[in-house]
Design a protein around this motif. Sequence first.
Motif, mmCIF file in Angstrom:
data_model
loop_
_atom_site.group_PDB
_atom_site.id
_atom_site.type_symbol
_atom_site.label_atom_id
_atom_site.label_comp_id
_atom_site.label_asym_id
_atom_site.label_seq_id
_atom_site.Cartn_x
_atom_site.Cartn_y
_atom_site.Cartn_z
ATOM 1 N N VAL A 108 11.069 16.523 -3.939
ATOM 2 C CA VAL A 108 10.276 15.462 -4.550
ATOM 3 C C VAL A 108 9.651 14.661 -3.409
ATOM 4 O O VAL A 108 10.355 14.070 -2.597
ATOM 5 N N VAL A 109 8.326 14.687 -3.330
ATOM 6 C CA VAL A 109 7.607 14.022 -2.240
ATOM 7 C C VAL A 109 6.910 12.773 -2.781
ATOM 8 O O VAL A 109 6.194 12.844 -3.786
ATOM 9 N N VAL A 110 7.118 11.660 -2.115
ATOM 10 C CA VAL A 110 6.442 10.416 -2.496
ATOM 11 C C VAL A 110 5.229 10.245 -1.591
ATOM 12 O O VAL A 110 5.341 10.271 -0.361
ATOM 13 N N ASP A 111 4.055 10.088 -2.190
ATOM 14 C CA ASP A 111 2.821 9.963 -1.415
ATOM 15 C C ASP A 111 1.916 8.938 -2.091
ATOM 16 O O ASP A 111 2.274 8.355 -3.125
ATOM 17 N N GLY A 112 0.741 8.744 -1.500
ATOM 18 C CA GLY A 112 -0.190 7.749 -2.016
ATOM 19 C C GLY A 112 -1.467 8.365 -2.548
ATOM 20 O O GLY A 112 -1.523 9.544 -2.908
ATOM 21 N N ILE A 113 -2.531 7.567 -2.552
ATOM 22 C CA ILE A 113 -3.780 7.955 -3.209
ATOM 23 C C ILE A 113 -4.891 8.304 -2.216
ATOM 24 O O ILE A 113 -6.016 8.587 -2.621
ATOM 25 N N TYR A 114 -4.593 8.327 -0.929
ATOM 26 C CA TYR A 114 -5.630 8.564 0.076
ATOM 27 C C TYR A 114 -6.399 9.871 -0.101
ATOM 28 O O TYR A 114 -7.599 9.916 0.190
ATOM 29 N N PRO A 115 -5.775 10.986 -0.543
ATOM 30 C CA PRO A 115 -6.533 12.237 -0.652
ATOM 31 C C PRO A 115 -7.698 12.180 -1.647
ATOM 32 O O PRO A 115 -8.610 13.005 -1.570
ATOM 33 N N TYR A 116 -7.682 11.239 -2.572
ATOM 34 C CA TYR A 116 -8.735 11.193 -3.575
ATOM 35 C C TYR A 116 -10.067 10.716 -3.007
ATOM 36 O O TYR A 116 -11.126 11.072 -3.527
ATOM 37 N N GLY A 117 -10.020 9.891 -1.973
ATOM 38 C CA GLY A 117 -11.262 9.315 -1.488
ATOM 39 C C GLY A 117 -11.752 8.234 -2.443
ATOM 40 O O GLY A 117 -10.965 7.516 -3.057
ATOM 41 N N ARG A 118 -13.044 8.154 -2.613
ATOM 42 C CA ARG A 118 -13.617 7.082 -3.443
ATOM 43 C C ARG A 118 -13.402 7.343 -4.934
ATOM 44 O O ARG A 118 -13.296 8.485 -5.366
ATOM 45 N N ARG A 119 -13.373 6.264 -5.681
ATOM 46 C CA ARG A 119 -13.136 6.336 -7.119
ATOM 47 C C ARG A 119 -14.279 7.064 -7.819
ATOM 48 O O ARG A 119 -15.451 6.778 -7.605
ATOM 49 N N ARG A 120 -13.906 7.996 -8.706
ATOM 50 C CA ARG A 120 -14.894 8.719 -9.501
ATOM 51 C C ARG A 120 -14.563 8.694 -10.989
ATOM 52 O O ARG A 120 -15.246 9.310 -11.782
ATOM 53 N N MET A 121 -13.464 8.027 -11.339
ATOM 54 C CA MET A 121 -13.074 7.860 -12.733
ATOM 55 C C MET A 121 -12.661 6.411 -12.935
ATOM 56 O O MET A 121 -12.201 5.750 -12.009
ATOM 57 N N GLU A 122 -12.827 5.932 -14.178
ATOM 58 C CA GLU A 122 -12.375 4.565 -14.467
ATOM 59 C C GLU A 122 -10.884 4.454 -14.209
ATOM 60 O O GLU A 122 -10.412 3.496 -13.597
ATOM 61 N N LYS A 123 -10.129 5.432 -14.699
ATOM 62 C CA LYS A 123 -8.709 5.560 -14.371
ATOM 63 C C LYS A 123 -8.489 6.985 -13.905
ATOM 64 O O LYS A 123 -8.783 7.931 -14.625
ATOM 65 N N ALA A 124 -7.960 7.132 -12.705
ATOM 66 C CA ALA A 124 -7.835 8.454 -12.100
ATOM 67 C C ALA A 124 -6.655 9.212 -12.688
ATOM 68 O O ALA A 124 -5.511 8.771 -12.601
ATOM 69 N N THR A 125 -6.934 10.360 -13.286
ATOM 70 C CA THR A 125 -5.878 11.263 -13.721
ATOM 71 C C THR A 125 -5.480 12.143 -12.528
ATOM 72 O O THR A 125 -6.089 12.083 -11.453
ATOM 73 N N GLU A 126 -4.474 12.990 -12.733
ATOM 74 C CA GLU A 126 -4.053 13.897 -11.670
ATOM 75 C C GLU A 126 -5.128 14.935 -11.344
ATOM 76 O O GLU A 126 -5.045 15.622 -10.321
ATOM 77 N N GLU A 127 -6.159 15.040 -12.184
ATOM 78 C CA GLU A 127 -7.264 15.969 -11.929
ATOM 79 C C GLU A 127 -8.422 15.297 -11.197
ATOM 80 O O GLU A 127 -9.477 15.912 -10.991
ATOM 81 N N HIS A 128 -8.261 14.052 -10.794
ATOM 82 C CA HIS A 128 -9.315 13.364 -10.057
ATOM 83 C C HIS A 128 -9.697 14.200 -8.827
ATOM 84 O O HIS A 128 -8.827 14.699 -8.113
ATOM 85 N N PRO A 129 -11.015 14.400 -8.573
ATOM 86 C CA PRO A 129 -11.421 15.212 -7.416
ATOM 87 C C PRO A 129 -10.847 14.660 -6.108
ATOM 88 O O PRO A 129 -10.842 13.447 -5.893
ATOM 89 N N LYS A 130 -10.375 15.553 -5.261
ATOM 90 C CA LYS A 130 -9.881 15.150 -3.940
ATOM 91 C C LYS A 130 -11.012 15.368 -2.938
ATOM 92 O O LYS A 130 -11.250 16.487 -2.485
ATOM 93 N N MET A 131 -11.690 14.278 -2.598
ATOM 94 C CA MET A 131 -12.830 14.321 -1.686
ATOM 95 C C MET A 131 -12.692 13.206 -0.654
ATOM 96 O O MET A 131 -13.482 12.258 -0.621
ATOM 97 N N PRO A 132 -11.660 13.295 0.190
ATOM 98 C CA PRO A 132 -11.424 12.216 1.152
ATOM 99 C C PRO A 132 -12.536 12.120 2.186
ATOM 100 O O PRO A 132 -13.056 13.141 2.656
ATOM 101 N N HIS A 133 -12.888 10.891 2.542
ATOM 102 C CA HIS A 133 -13.934 10.661 3.538
ATOM 103 C C HIS A 133 -13.387 9.947 4.770
ATOM 104 O O HIS A 133 -14.156 9.614 5.676
ATOM 105 N N THR A 134 -12.077 9.711 4.788
ATOM 106 C CA THR A 134 -11.443 9.054 5.929
ATOM 107 C C THR A 134 -10.538 10.046 6.655
ATOM 108 O O THR A 134 -10.115 11.058 6.080
ATOM 109 N N ARG A 135 -10.224 9.747 7.909
ATOM 110 C CA ARG A 135 -9.336 10.626 8.671
ATOM 111 C C ARG A 135 -7.961 10.716 8.014
ATOM 112 O O ARG A 135 -7.373 11.792 7.900
ATOM 113 N N LYS A 136 -7.448 9.574 7.567
ATOM 114 C CA LYS A 136 -6.112 9.587 6.952
ATOM 115 C C LYS A 136 -6.127 10.285 5.599
ATOM 116 O O LYS A 136 -5.154 10.956 5.230
ATOM 117 N N GLY A 137 -7.212 10.137 4.864
ATOM 118 C CA GLY A 137 -7.328 10.849 3.591
ATOM 119 C C GLY A 137 -7.354 12.350 3.788
ATOM 120 O O GLY A 137 -6.711 13.110 3.044
#
Length: 320
Positions: A108-137
């Motif tokens: 069980v891995v605990v992580d954050g939301i950085y891989p998603y990049g910028r918001r593309r949904m009003e509320k992000a589901t687990e299918e939210h596109p992963k389009m990180p634009h930062t080095r950490k993302g």
Amino acid sequence: MKKAIVLGATGGVGNPLTAELVRRGIETIAFGRSMTKLNALAEEIGSSPLLKLRTGDAFKPEDIVQAAEGADVIFHSANIPYHEMESRLLPLGESVMQAAQRMNARVVVVDGIYPYGRRRMEKATEEHPKMPHTRKGKTRLAYEELLFSSRWKPRTRPLIARLPDYYGPSAQASYLSVTMEAIAAGKPTAFIGNMTVPREYVYLPDAARMILDIAVQEEAYGQNWHIPGPGVISGRDLVRIAQEASGSRKAVIPLGRIGLSLIGLFNPVMKEVVEMLYLTEEPLVLSGEKYERLIGPLSWTPHEKAIKETIQRLMKKQGV
């Protein structure tokens, strides 16, 4: 789940995870680098024959395997300082997965939301596109790909529990931890980001409970899961509640890009925060629909109560 090991047990997320496991009657091994900190954790949780303390290096699979004593689930809540994330996060994930492979254990891995990049949904589901634009993302997305790699046995495929920013008496590396600790101590402090934009936060004891609710489900593994908060709250309201709980109203100054960049000349962690400030300006809010559909109703401690509990426990810890 018969026996669990918590990596990073003395950290912000590991602390309440360890406490929740013990509370549920699960034999638990708290794993960390410092026995002094582990002993403090055991004292905080309360004496229990279910809890064992083990020291070691999470970057060494053999240390994890030896400490685990046959645990069937690894809770990986160990984290990397901001300024070391790009160089050390993937080696840490590799070590944990190698240990899981040897143990034939769930992860069980605990992580954050950085891989998603910028918001593309009003509320992000687990299918939210992963389009990180930062080095950490981008590093975090590579981390997910490593964890879900086909290199590992099907049994060891992890689940990833994704949290928004968080707070709680155990929090150490969140944007809010320095602010909360200073308010509890009655000192002036800073608030990272815009204080007027409502953002999502989750109270760590609530997050630990929800993570455990997911982890006991066999079919939950091999997937991403969101751990949402009870609604957005502005920094201004959060600080007001915290100050009311502490009885102190010392200045709290918002820190934006310029201020953080200046501090970053002397503080490598603050320097690395700058690229993530977009999350404080256009917040991403997590959907809990999947949890509600497959696990059960979401329940939280209301922000006002949770913030007060956090401040009161920090004041007690600080001897205020």
